[in-house]
Design an enzyme around this catalytic site. Structure first.
Site, PDB file in Angstrom:
ATOM      1  CB  VAL A  83      18.547  -2.782   2.120  1.00  0.00           C
ATOM      2  CG1 VAL A  83      19.393  -3.631   1.182  1.00  0.00           C
ATOM      3  CG2 VAL A  83      19.103  -2.837   3.535  1.00  0.00           C
ATOM      4  CD  GLU A 174      -7.225  -9.861  15.304  1.00  0.00           C
ATOM      5  OE1 GLU A 174      -6.256  -9.160  14.988  1.00  0.00           O
ATOM      6  OE2 GLU A 174      -7.150 -10.846  16.069  1.00  0.00           O
ATOM      7  CG  ASP A 305       5.612 -12.327   6.831  1.00  0.00           C
ATOM      8  OD1 ASP A 305       5.475 -13.351   7.527  1.00  0.00           O
ATOM      9  OD2 ASP A 305       4.886 -11.316   6.943  1.00  0.00           O
ATOM     10  CB  ALA A 322       4.168 -13.498  14.830  1.00  0.00           C
TER      11      ALA A 322
END
Lengths: 427, 427
Positions: A83, A174, A305, A322
């Site tokens: 877009v 992580e 977000d 999320a």
């Protein structure tokens, strides 16, 4: 774009992330036409990207074809498209495959890496927001070790085995944990002719703790876990530049390294047409009201977000994770149907389901509303929750098989340089 | 290349395919130093590449890190390198990461696609010999369907949905079968707004039968299976050119297509230094004696696809398949040890274990020495054999899970365009 007009109102959704997919599912089998646009033909389960980068999982098992998610829904159209612009006057989206008129528009374009305007860092460092980026990082890590074998220059070898992760949020933590386990369990076997003790993993964090959004206990424990794994944590240090060789900071500290992973921040991925100053707030996000409506419009929304929804508990907007995205997507589905039926919409209320991060085998931290716990039970909870939220039975099975294998064998087998990332050193 | 010299003789192996890996395994734990060079850090299980192209499997589950195969072997060195030249006078290999002296050299560089000198076909068609090539083909197939949705030009749409496979060997047959199943089972669900009946799959075969190396019965049955799946087989037709739009043949037949997969032939991937006319025979392969020795040398060998070993049964050389490669690799391991100990070497004897090809669900053909069978039992045998020869427990598990899932659900989920292959059409 040749999408037939029907008597149903057309809802165009930009982005097939957590928010876009949750919304599209909610609108399925309703009397609306849904057109979902995404630049990829798959949905990415971003929380596990770090395992793709570190050879623990295949990319295909944490991604899912968007067409398949929505294949049984009538009135659903997917188009692979970038877009370029939203024409809010003519109610059209302008894309690289043509224009499309909308009755309702939902911007769910997500977030992108925030380099805070430093183009040198952007050029030289690695990000980990998409599957191609994660595969590039995997290739680079493995290529570095292959190249470390070739050089007789000790400084160069050190730089190749030095990993600097900027940002001590869940992504940085992580990734650092996974790299530390590779160093311990895999490097000595794979590279017997390399002194893998030289491999260093650093987290550079600008504030005074890691996992800032979580509880003090989780933050402290994560730090303990990482230190036990041999990760160096540098707190209250801000990276000021990286020229491809040297990381400089706001202190005397510098790092010579071939690999910088930039996990220091994200910002909204805005789109021309809704990026004017009147729409945008902190973090390049689009300010929305309690119905996810963009200021000044009744029929244009933002979720996930990209959307900044402010309330008393979150004066800087809901976290870019999320859960808010999924919840907003679902709620907006209901609200759109109410709006179409000319009923009043319901305000969005965020249900904080907590936060978690994994550091390594048997090591995770979990903050729930009532319970906060760390260690092996937290690790099981982390795995269960991630398997549960993965889309698709096959993905769950394949991830599960990989995790069991990796756990039992102390291994990560997906360490293939399928697409080389850098030109080889010549010696 | 900084590899330490020890008192053991050094065997340099070029290529980590079936032959190179079988040889290296045989030499492990022996009193030789083994240096394996490959341009990838993984071994590829080529027989399943077509399943990667058609979304049935992830690339990581049919590849295996070479370092891991040989991690427990002392005196083993792997280097990621492109070999540029073999200096047979100075006994050195010249690579992009430096030179390396050898005591014994084994060329196991395999084969590459043979375009028979047609550079236009080479430029415009897809090959399927490597993992990146297979992923490119997967992306192209999926991108074609996305683009078919966008065009209003019926000829263009037809060309995008028209797949021409040149060559009716196992690769061509297996790919055609998989595409036919995608057409039947997946396209109508994924692309409800596209008339997927237009999708056509063609095999163009220059001789009068497909699966030429197999029995008449297998060939005939494979043809039946393919025809039932709706694949068009054009026999006695030779493709003369493909300009990116139109396939021309030596007959009146032409095809308008956006996708040509060239599976019409392979040739030896020779290396400068052993590519002089005196060494090379039919199919660009290096002529070897019954000990796999290259003509004129006592200490330079060739094994696998690159080696042409001629005997009464195979006057054109052993077939370019996994079995001869594995058997030669193993035998050469023994022979090298005998040569070092100054014992006489043993002649290679090929044990023909038969051939097989799968066409689709419950449809395969198997030729063993004593038994030839087709259908569902052949299909189980095919799966069992392929699982057995895959390297690695995790790979077997993941492939098995995928196959069970694909079988039960009539699905292939790995249909993600992770690295776009072509620029998008603009409409």
């Amino acid at each position: 774009m040749n999408i037939p007009r029907t008597s149903f109102p057309r809802v165009v959704i930009i982005g097939g992330g957590f928010a876009g997919v949750a919304l599209a599912k909610k609108l399925s089998k309703q009397e609306v036409q849904v057109v979902l646009l995404d630049k990829n033909n798959y949905h990415t389960f971003q929380p596990l990207l770090y395992q793709v980068s570190t050879g623990g999982l295949e990319p295909d098992s944490i991604a899912y074809p968007i067409r398949k998610i929505l294949k049984d829904f009538p009135n659903f159209y997917f188009r692979l498209a970038n877009v370029d612009e939203i024409d809010t006057e003519k109610n059209k989206v302008v894309t690289d495959i043509g224009k499309l008129k909308f009755d309702y528009l939902v911007v769910a374009s997500g977030s992108e890496t925030n380099y805070f305007g430093n183009s040198e860092i952007e050029k030289h460092s690695m990000a980990m927001k998409t599957i191609p980026q994660s595969l590039n990082l995997r290739s680079l890590i493995l290529e570095n070790f292959e190249d470390a074998l070739l050089t007789s220059d000790l400084n160069e070898r050190n730089a190749l085995m030095n990993f600097v992760i900027v940002g001590g949020g869940p992504t940085g933590v992580e990734l650092a944990g996974a790299l530390a386990e590779i160093k311990k369990g895999i490097l000595p076997k794979d590279y017997p002719d390399l002194d893998t003790r030289l491999a260093q993993i650093h987290i550079v964090q600008s504030s005074d703790c890691i996992l800032k959004g979580m509880s003090d206990k989780a933050s402290k424990k994560a730090e303990d876990f990482l230190e036990k794994l041999g990760v160096n944590i540098w707190k209250n240090v801000r990276v000021t530049n990286y020229d491809g060789k040297t990381v400089t900071t706001n202190t005397d500290l510098t790092f010579e390294t071939a690999t910088v992973v930039w996990a220091a921040g994200v910002k909204g991925a805005t789109i021309k047409g809704v990026d004017a100053e009147e729409f945008i707030t902190r973090g390049n996000r689009i300010l929305v009201n309690e119905f996810n409506q963009v200021k000044g419009f009744n029929h244009i929304f933002a979720v996930g977000d990209i959307a900044c929804m402010i309330n008393d508990e979150f004066p800087n907007g809901l976290p870019m994770m999320a859960q808010p995205a999924i919840q907003q997507g679902k709620q907006l589905g209901d609200n759109l149907l109410r709006l179409i039926e000319e009923k009043p919409m319901h305000s969005f209320k965020y249900k904080d389901k907590g936060a978690m991060a994994t550091i390594g085998r048997n090591k995770a931290v979990v903050d729930l509303k009532r319970f906060k716990f760390q260690g092996i039970f937290a690790w099981y909870v982390w795995m269960f929750v991630h398997l549960f939220f993965l889309i698709g039975f096959r993905n769950r099975m394949v991830v599960f098989v990989n995790w069991v294998y990796n756990y039992v064998r102390f291994d990560r087998e997906a360490r293939l340089i399928i697409r080389p990332f850098k030109k080889r050193l010549k010696t």
